[in-house]
Design an enzyme around this catalytic site. Structure first.
Site, PDB file in Angstrom:
ATOM      1  N   ASP A 107      -3.342  12.287  -2.789  1.00  7.31           N
ATOM      2  CA  ASP A 107      -3.460  13.760  -2.652  1.00  7.31           C
ATOM      3  C   ASP A 107      -3.935  13.920  -4.293  1.00  7.31           C
ATOM      4  O   ASP A 107      -3.401  13.420  -5.212  1.00  7.31           O
ATOM      5  CB  ASP A 107      -2.177  14.373  -2.539  1.00  7.31           C
ATOM      6  CG  ASP A 107      -2.276  15.897  -2.230  1.00  7.31           C
ATOM      7  OD1 ASP A 107      -3.166  16.621  -3.181  1.00  7.31           O
ATOM      8  OD2 ASP A 107      -1.463  16.542  -1.539  1.00  7.31           O
ATOM      9  N   LYS A 151      -6.076  21.388  -8.334  1.00  4.62           N
ATOM     10  CA  LYS A 151      -5.639  22.484  -9.346  1.00  4.62           C
ATOM     11  C   LYS A 151      -4.808  22.023 -10.718  1.00  4.62           C
ATOM     12  O   LYS A 151      -3.961  21.304 -10.588  1.00  4.62           O
ATOM     13  CB  LYS A 151      -4.622  23.543  -8.513  1.00  4.62           C
ATOM     14  CG  LYS A 151      -5.434  24.419  -7.513  1.00  4.62           C
ATOM     15  CD  LYS A 151      -4.480  25.296  -6.845  1.00  4.62           C
ATOM     16  CE  LYS A 151      -5.150  26.034  -5.739  1.00  4.62           C
ATOM     17  NZ  LYS A 151      -4.153  27.003  -4.968  1.00  4.62           N
ATOM     18  N   THR A 177     -13.468   3.782   5.602  1.00  6.71           N
ATOM     19  CA  THR A 177     -13.001   4.772   6.677  1.00  6.71           C
ATOM     20  C   THR A 177     -13.943   5.621   7.269  1.00  6.71           C
ATOM     21  O   THR A 177     -14.992   5.802   6.684  1.00  6.71           O
ATOM     22  CB  THR A 177     -11.890   5.559   5.907  1.00  6.71           C
ATOM     23  OG1 THR A 177     -12.542   6.377   4.917  1.00  6.71           O
ATOM     24  CG2 THR A 177     -10.736   4.646   5.310  1.00  6.71           C
ATOM     25  N   LYS A 178     -13.804   6.158   8.419  1.00 10.80           N
ATOM     26  CA  LYS A 178     -14.591   7.136   8.871  1.00 10.80           C
ATOM     27  C   LYS A 178     -14.882   8.195   8.202  1.00 10.80           C
ATOM     28  O   LYS A 178     -16.156   8.843   7.919  1.00 10.80           O
ATOM     29  CB  LYS A 178     -14.167   7.648  10.181  1.00 10.80           C
ATOM     30  CG  LYS A 178     -14.283   6.775  11.667  1.00 10.80           C
ATOM     31  CD  LYS A 178     -13.682   7.145  12.838  1.00 10.80           C
ATOM     32  CE  LYS A 178     -13.625   6.202  13.857  1.00 10.80           C
ATOM     33  NZ  LYS A 178     -12.940   6.568  15.128  1.00 10.80           N
ATOM     34  N   PHE A 179     -13.943   8.696   7.616  1.00 11.74           N
ATOM     35  CA  PHE A 179     -14.051   9.984   6.824  1.00 11.74           C
ATOM     36  C   PHE A 179     -14.834   9.636   5.384  1.00 11.74           C
ATOM     37  O   PHE A 179     -15.764  10.312   4.904  1.00 11.74           O
ATOM     38  CB  PHE A 179     -12.583  10.341   6.067  1.00 11.74           C
ATOM     39  CG  PHE A 179     -12.334  10.680   4.879  1.00 11.74           C
ATOM     40  CD1 PHE A 179     -12.531  12.183   4.635  1.00 11.74           C
ATOM     41  CD2 PHE A 179     -12.125  10.047   3.556  1.00 11.74           C
ATOM     42  CE1 PHE A 179     -12.368  12.649   3.460  1.00 11.74           C
ATOM     43  CE2 PHE A 179     -11.904  10.724   2.381  1.00 11.74           C
ATOM     44  CZ  PHE A 179     -12.136  12.193   2.421  1.00 11.74           C
ATOM     45  N   ASP A 190      10.119   7.715   0.185  1.00  8.24           N
ATOM     46  CA  ASP A 190       9.332   7.874  -1.334  1.00  8.24           C
ATOM     47  C   ASP A 190       9.194   6.780  -1.939  1.00  8.24           C
ATOM     48  O   ASP A 190       9.678   5.703  -1.956  1.00  8.24           O
ATOM     49  CB  ASP A 190      10.407   8.932  -1.925  1.00  8.24           C
ATOM     50  CG  ASP A 190       9.517   9.117  -3.337  1.00  8.24           C
ATOM     51  OD1 ASP A 190       8.565   8.928  -3.616  1.00  8.24           O
ATOM     52  OD2 ASP A 190      10.341   9.218  -4.229  1.00  8.24           O
ATOM     53  N   GLU A 233       4.810   5.066   3.674  1.00  9.23           N
ATOM     54  CA  GLU A 233       4.351   6.478   4.101  1.00  9.23           C
ATOM     55  C   GLU A 233       5.605   7.554   4.266  1.00  9.23           C
ATOM     56  O   GLU A 233       6.446   6.942   4.951  1.00  9.23           O
ATOM     57  CB  GLU A 233       3.243   6.206   5.128  1.00  9.23           C
ATOM     58  CG  GLU A 233       2.783   7.598   5.749  1.00  9.23           C
ATOM     59  CD  GLU A 233       2.128   8.107   4.774  1.00  9.23           C
ATOM     60  OE1 GLU A 233       2.469   9.486   4.360  1.00  9.23           O
ATOM     61  OE2 GLU A 233       0.940   7.680   4.363  1.00  9.23           O
ATOM     62  N   GLU A 270       0.882  -1.336  -0.085  1.00  9.52           N
ATOM     63  CA  GLU A 270       0.124  -0.142   0.076  1.00  9.52           C
ATOM     64  C   GLU A 270       0.856   1.283  -0.073  1.00  9.52           C
ATOM     65  O   GLU A 270       1.774   1.266   0.733  1.00  9.52           O
ATOM     66  CB  GLU A 270      -0.934   0.030   1.028  1.00  9.52           C
ATOM     67  CG  GLU A 270      -1.928   1.281   1.228  1.00  9.52           C
ATOM     68  CD  GLU A 270      -2.988   1.151   2.054  1.00  9.52           C
ATOM     69  OE1 GLU A 270      -3.672   2.234   2.321  1.00  9.52           O
ATOM     70  OE2 GLU A 270      -3.286   0.087   2.596  1.00  9.52           O
TER      71      GLU A 270
END
Length: 226
Positions: free
Chosen positions: A131, A135, A204-206, A108, A81, A56
């Site tokens: 992410d 933009k 997830t909670k989100f 990375d 991570e 992951e």
């Protein structure tokens, strides 16, 4: 010349470590931590067995990664991570759950994949809620790009799966476009676009909050076919 990426897909925002996270890093890194190295790791040696390996990228605070490792003891899991508080939180949860099938890089992801992971060694690569760089001028920073996908293809076994999820429709469309153009992959969606969230990806909670507010989440799963 060492391998350097000019455009990174993340910004290193070093949040403050809690005491618990620092303790977890101090006490549990020797068990769960993997150091980046310039040659491929021997994964059966790392885990002490031969089992399917799920990797992951960008596991955040690690809650769902730990849950997946707990729910699938027959598989081995590697998380990558760059944010230290998330790594600390994940190590603490992994130790509390007494997991033996999880290891973590703090580095990375592209460099880890390129150098530290052997070709055809992974059964699944997961990229959940990266992410979105929403933009337009930042779209080049999105991690799902043609070159990155071909790097993943090398690391996946034939029949291995690249599973993505995002709550940004524009990024979902971008992922779909990149993957449909990528040689060597086949879409596992019956409608040739998105799939229902598979059971193995915890909600997830989100995400639950987003569902209540009517926000969408898009899952994409592509299999390496050659």
């Amino acid at each position: 010349m060492p391998y350097m990426r000019k455009i990174r897909s993340f910004v290193l925002r070093e949040g403050r470590l809690t005491k618990g996270q620092q303790n977890a890093l101090d006490n549990h890194w020797p068990v769960y931590g993997l150091a980046y190295q310039a040659s491929p790791l021997n994964l059966p040696e790392v885990f002490g067995r031969s089992a399917p390996v799920v990797l992951e990228i960008g596991f955040g605070m690690g809650k769902s990664l730990v849950e997946m490792a707990k729910n699938a003891p027959e598989q081995d899991f590697i998380g990558i991570e760059v944010h230290k508080p998330g790594v600390g939180a994940c190590l603490g949860d992994a130790a509390a759950a007494e997991l033996s099938n999880l290891r973590v890089f703090e580095h990375d992801a592209v460099e880890v994949l390129k150098d530290s992971i052997a070709d055809t060694s992974l059964s699944t690569v997961q990229l959940f809620f990266p992410d979105p760089w929403h933009k337009k001028r930042h779209h080049k920073r999105r991690i799902v790009q043609a070159d990155f996908v071909q790097l993943l293809r090398q690391k996946l076994q034939i029949g291995g799966v690249f599973h993505m999820a995002t709550d940004w429709q524009n990024y979902a469309e971008h992922m779909l476009q990149v993957m449909q153009a990528a040689p060597g992959f086949s879409n596992l969606s019956a409608s040739n676009d998105y799939v229902e969230r598979p059971e193995q990806r915890p909600l997830t909670k989100f995400e639950q909050r987003g569902q209540r507010l009517g926000h969408g989440v898009w899952d994409l799963m592509f299999e390496r076919i050659n």
